[in-house]
Design a protein around this motif. Sequence first.
Motif, PDB file in Angstrom:
ATOM      1  N   UNK A  36       0.827  -1.213   0.000  1.00  0.00           N
ATOM      2  CA  UNK A  36       0.000   0.000   0.000  1.00  0.00           C
ATOM      3  C   UNK A  36       0.858   1.259   0.000  1.00  0.00           C
ATOM      4  N   UNK A  37       0.426   2.229  -0.791  1.00  0.00           N
ATOM      5  CA  UNK A  37       1.079   3.538  -0.854  1.00  0.00           C
ATOM      6  C   UNK A  37       0.043   4.613  -0.523  1.00  0.00           C
ATOM      7  N   UNK A  38       0.400   5.490   0.399  1.00  0.00           N
ATOM      8  CA  UNK A  38      -0.451   6.629   0.745  1.00  0.00           C
ATOM      9  C   UNK A  38       0.288   7.912   0.388  1.00  0.00           C
ATOM     10  N   UNK A  39      -0.405   8.801  -0.314  1.00  0.00           N
ATOM     11  CA  UNK A  39       0.189  10.078  -0.714  1.00  0.00           C
ATOM     12  C   UNK A  39      -0.700  11.217  -0.209  1.00  0.00           C
ATOM     13  N   UNK A  40      -0.109  12.148   0.509  1.00  0.00           N
ATOM     14  CA  UNK A  40      -0.815  13.347   0.958  1.00  0.00           C
ATOM     15  C   UNK A  40       0.014  14.529   0.485  1.00  0.00           C
ATOM     16  N   UNK A  41      -0.508  15.295  -0.424  1.00  0.00           N
ATOM     17  CA  UNK A  41       0.284  16.312  -1.106  1.00  0.00           C
ATOM     18  C   UNK A  41       0.010  17.698  -0.529  1.00  0.00           C
ATOM     19  N   UNK A  42       1.078  18.414  -0.197  1.00  0.00           N
ATOM     20  CA  UNK A  42       0.967  19.802   0.253  1.00  0.00           C
ATOM     21  C   UNK A  42       0.981  20.705  -0.969  1.00  0.00           C
ATOM     22  N   UNK A  43      -0.015  21.557  -1.090  1.00  0.00           N
ATOM     23  CA  UNK A  43      -0.199  22.368  -2.299  1.00  0.00           C
ATOM     24  C   UNK A  43      -0.342  23.843  -1.924  1.00  0.00           C
ATOM     25  N   UNK A  44       0.394  24.710  -2.616  1.00  0.00           N
ATOM     26  CA  UNK A  44       0.219  26.157  -2.465  1.00  0.00           C
ATOM     27  C   UNK A  44       0.317  26.850  -3.812  1.00  0.00           C
ATOM     28  N   UNK A  45      -0.537  27.836  -4.005  1.00  0.00           N
ATOM     29  CA  UNK A  45      -0.437  28.705  -5.172  1.00  0.00           C
ATOM     30  C   UNK A  45       0.168  30.037  -4.736  1.00  0.00           C
ATOM     31  N   UNK A  46       0.741  30.753  -5.680  1.00  0.00           N
ATOM     32  CA  UNK A  46       1.299  32.073  -5.368  1.00  0.00           C
ATOM     33  C   UNK A  46       0.194  33.002  -4.850  1.00  0.00           C
ATOM     34  N   UNK A  52       7.884  24.472  -1.824  1.00  0.00           N
ATOM     35  CA  UNK A  52       6.853  25.282  -1.171  1.00  0.00           C
ATOM     36  C   UNK A  52       7.467  26.465  -0.423  1.00  0.00           C
ATOM     37  N   UNK A  53       8.493  26.206   0.382  1.00  0.00           N
ATOM     38  CA  UNK A  53       9.005  27.329   1.174  1.00  0.00           C
ATOM     39  C   UNK A  53       9.991  28.200   0.422  1.00  0.00           C
ATOM     40  N   UNK A  54      10.449  27.746  -0.733  1.00  0.00           N
ATOM     41  CA  UNK A  54      11.132  28.662  -1.650  1.00  0.00           C
ATOM     42  C   UNK A  54      10.121  29.691  -2.159  1.00  0.00           C
ATOM     43  N   UNK A  55       8.936  29.212  -2.540  1.00  0.00           N
ATOM     44  CA  UNK A  55       7.870  30.123  -2.970  1.00  0.00           C
ATOM     45  C   UNK A  55       7.522  31.110  -1.853  1.00  0.00           C
ATOM     46  N   UNK A  56       7.303  30.592  -0.641  1.00  0.00           N
ATOM     47  CA  UNK A  56       6.951  31.452   0.487  1.00  0.00           C
ATOM     48  C   UNK A  56       8.046  32.503   0.737  1.00  0.00           C
ATOM     49  N   UNK A  57       9.302  32.080   0.729  1.00  0.00           N
ATOM     50  CA  UNK A  57      10.387  33.009   1.064  1.00  0.00           C
ATOM     51  C   UNK A  57      10.569  34.072  -0.010  1.00  0.00           C
ATOM     52  N   UNK A  58      10.493  33.671  -1.272  1.00  0.00           N
ATOM     53  CA  UNK A  58      10.602  34.664  -2.348  1.00  0.00           C
ATOM     54  C   UNK A  58       9.488  35.699  -2.258  1.00  0.00           C
ATOM     55  N   UNK A  59       8.256  35.217  -2.077  1.00  0.00           N
ATOM     56  CA  UNK A  59       7.116  36.138  -1.984  1.00  0.00           C
ATOM     57  C   UNK A  59       7.240  37.042  -0.755  1.00  0.00           C
ATOM     58  N   UNK A  60       7.696  36.472   0.344  1.00  0.00           N
ATOM     59  CA  UNK A  60       7.862  37.206   1.596  1.00  0.00           C
ATOM     60  C   UNK A  60       8.774  38.416   1.400  1.00  0.00           C
ATOM     61  N   UNK A  61       9.918  38.184   0.788  1.00  0.00           N
ATOM     62  CA  UNK A  61      10.869  39.283   0.621  1.00  0.00           C
ATOM     63  C   UNK A  61      10.458  40.236  -0.501  1.00  0.00           C
TER      64      UNK A  61
END
Length: 361
Positions: free
Chosen positions: A151-161, A203-212
């Motif tokens: 069995x394989x379980x996948x839970x994907x973290x998703x963010x848009x800009x 994900x956190x590359x996106x967050x950090x770029x947007x943050x700055x």
Amino acid sequence: MKVYKIAVMPGDGTGPEVTAEAVKVLKTAATKFGFKMDLTEFDFGGERYKRTGETLPDSAVEELRKFDAILLGAIGHPDIAPGILEKGILLKARFELDQYINLRPVRLYPGVETPLKDKGPNEIDYVVVRENSGDAYTGTGGFTMKGTPHEVAVQTAVYSRFQVDRCLRYAFEYARKYGKKARGKGPENTLALCGKTNVLTYIYDLWERAFHEIGKAEYPDIRRDYYHVDATCMWMVKNPEWFDVIVTGNMFGDIITDLGAITQGGMGIAAGGNINPEGVSMFEPIGGSAPKYTGKGVINPLAAICSAQMMLATLGEEKAADAIEKAVMYVTANKLKSLAAGRMGFSTSEVGDLVAEKVAQ
């Protein structure tokens, strides 16, 4: 006279008990500060689900859109499997009403014990802005070969800009208005991004770029800090005074806000807001339904009262909100023996009376 239409969902367990005290204090504040509360109660929760199989129907979501705010007691029933009510009511309301900000103050009130050695109200005084619509909470994922050894379980973290940007702008605005400099408690207003850029490199590359980018272009007056989530947890324990406003994603926010809650005295005082700045927001105590205390009159209602206080602040009734917060601080400093259920020295309704009486003065 301003009239606010408020949907009240007492919910499960001790939810109705603490909600009654929050409503008591709200009504007192409304009388004192010259506005009215038009309250409509809804019975969504475990008992309704047991009777009808309904959680939060689509028709109810549409009805809730017509209100100025929602006051929630608690969701969670011992006879119902975990996740059914939480997903069917809490998460559905958050997603359908686009309550994309979860606002969690971490503030130690006078007279309240904290497990942090040599820390007091001056040190534990910050706010977490948790993005509330994306990450691993979107339900993106699934199983393959379920029930087999492979069995394989996948839970994907998703963010848009888009999601990231609107959360960051809310956090920057909040820091500008309510940061430590704005409140006369520090030399500057600071927004710290809590992430994990060394592992979650998308994900956190996106967050950090947007943050700055946003901070530099639109909020040069706000100091920007960055902390990995594990470091954030350590500093929340060792040096909470470093923090002012923290912004983070949904999963990390879920975890660090409960850590923050225990440092401010536990779930009996922790309040939260699920906020849509352009729509209907929902406010709730964080402690859950606490079924073992149901009907005993011993549960602490202060988290629910503080949720009502947050609701008034968000609606723009800041004088009334300030009066409620000061009343709670007076009660914790001068009246309660403990915040723990059954050890307050007063019943649930008596604590509500103490706060309401102070607000009315």
